[in-house]
Design a protein around this motif. Structure first.
Motif, PDB file in Angstrom:
ATOM      1  N   ARG A 225       0.857  -1.176   0.000  1.00  0.00           N
ATOM      2  CA  ARG A 225       0.000   0.000   0.000  1.00  0.00           C
ATOM      3  C   ARG A 225       0.896   1.230   0.000  1.00  0.00           C
ATOM      4  O   ARG A 225       1.972   1.237   0.621  1.00  0.00           O
TER       5      ARG A 225
ATOM      6  N   ALA B 290      -4.076   5.298   2.730  1.00  0.00           N
ATOM      7  CA  ALA B 290      -3.206   4.407   1.959  1.00  0.00           C
ATOM      8  C   ALA B 290      -3.925   3.904   0.719  1.00  0.00           C
ATOM      9  O   ALA B 290      -5.136   3.674   0.736  1.00  0.00           O
TER      10      ALA B 290
ATOM     11  N   PRO C 215      -3.871   0.915  -2.276  1.00  0.00           N
ATOM     12  CA  PRO C 215      -3.308  -0.394  -2.630  1.00  0.00           C
ATOM     13  C   PRO C 215      -2.477  -0.326  -3.914  1.00  0.00           C
ATOM     14  O   PRO C 215      -2.814   0.402  -4.853  1.00  0.00           O
TER      15      PRO C 215
END
Length: 310
Positions: A164, A261, A263
């Motif tokens: 991430r 965050a 991915p």
């Protein structure tokens, strides 16, 4: 039909001379004389009916045709070496050839290798690196590590680490110019990576950043250069976790908005199909998977603590 092949010894001498950049260097690598290399290349030129080298001052350099031919021959020789390694007797080998992306190797794989050596003290893992833009899967490697998934028809693939992206900065930079809220990003220089386009845009969208894209930017060709600039306090960057977790633990980097965050593609271990999978290779793959699971658990625990502290 019998194959019409040029002299193999001449092909080998030609490939080394083109790669090494001189007949003298080729002679040293092959353990023969300068004259022997010259005769091999002359024989190959006669066989092909075309010049492969031309004189430039005191040196002999490949012609354009020679450069293209050398790339083809080098790739073919790599395949021969690779096939010989994979189908030869490797069960008792203690050496493992691994190719991995540069940042992943430097920040995640190499710092953990001592744990594998604790399990296999007589093993030797030889790590070579590639860049993000290098998508080739050629070379004599037992294992190749790449982000994916992709179309890897000639390989068995196993996912072992999910990543991430989040914002990273040096502690020294944030002591001078704190980041207390997302909008404070506008006061900083953004560090961009040509080989990772869109990282900043994706993260700012995830962070619900409402301002215009910050004007002050600095671009670099590869992420390991961007990372060094972030460590040196040049500006803010977007970095992958858990690959950079050690830098945060050692307080070289901080993640001021770690719950924001995005991915990324996962890391996969690639093993050539039908290869002789030695006990060492199987042990290394199992170790990679276990390390990846451990890193993911640590990352998830860290994100949970950060959420609880809000």
């Amino acid at each position: 039909m019998a194959r019409r092949l040029p002299p193999l010894s001449a092909l080998r001498a030609f490939e080394v001379a083109a790669r090494a950049g001189s007949f003298t260097a080729a002679a040293s690598e092959l353990g023969v004389t300068h004259g022997a290399v010259s005769k091999h290349i002359q024989a190959l030129e006669i066989w092909l009916g075309r010049r492969l080298f031309r004189r430039s001052g005191q040196r002999m350099i490949p012609t354009l045709h020679g450069q293209a031919f050398a790339r083809e021959i080098s790739s073919a020789l790599d395949q021969i070496v690779d096939a010989s390694r994979r189908f030869g007797s490797s069960a008792s080998s203690s050496v493992l050839q691994v190719n991995a992306p540069a940042t992943f190797a430097m920040r995640w794989l190499v710092p953990r290798l001592h744990r594998f050596y604790e399990q296999r003290p007589r093993a030797e893992v030889c790590v070579s690196t590639s860049t993000t833009t290098d998508h080739s899967l050629t070379g004599h490697f037992d294992i190749i590590i790449r982000r994916g998934p992709e179309q890897w028809d000639q390989f068995e693939s196993l996912e072992f680490l999910r990543e991430r992206n989040t914002l990273i900065a040096s502690p020294a930079l944030l002591r001078k110019k704190p980041l207390k809220k997302i909008s404070d990003i506008s006061q900083h220089t953004l560090l961009l990576t040509d080989s990772r386009p869109g990282d900043w845009e994706s993260w700012l969208k995830e962070a619900n950043f409402k301002n215009d894209f910050p004007v002050r930017r600095q671009s670099f060709d590869h992420f390991f250069v961007t990372l060094q600039a972030a460590l040196d306090g040049v500006g803010l960057a977007i970095g992958p976790f858990p690959v950079l977790a050690e830098d945060v633990e050692q307080k070289r980097l901080v993640t001021p908005f770690r719950t924001v965050a995005v991915p990324r593609k996962s890391y996969f271990v690639l093993i050539p199909k039908n290869a002789d999978q030695s006990p060492l290779l199987k042990a290394f793959v199992n170790w990679l998977i276990a390390e990846g699971q451990s890193a993911s658990r640590s990352r998830d625990a860290g994100r949970s603590r950060a959420t609880d502290q809000k």
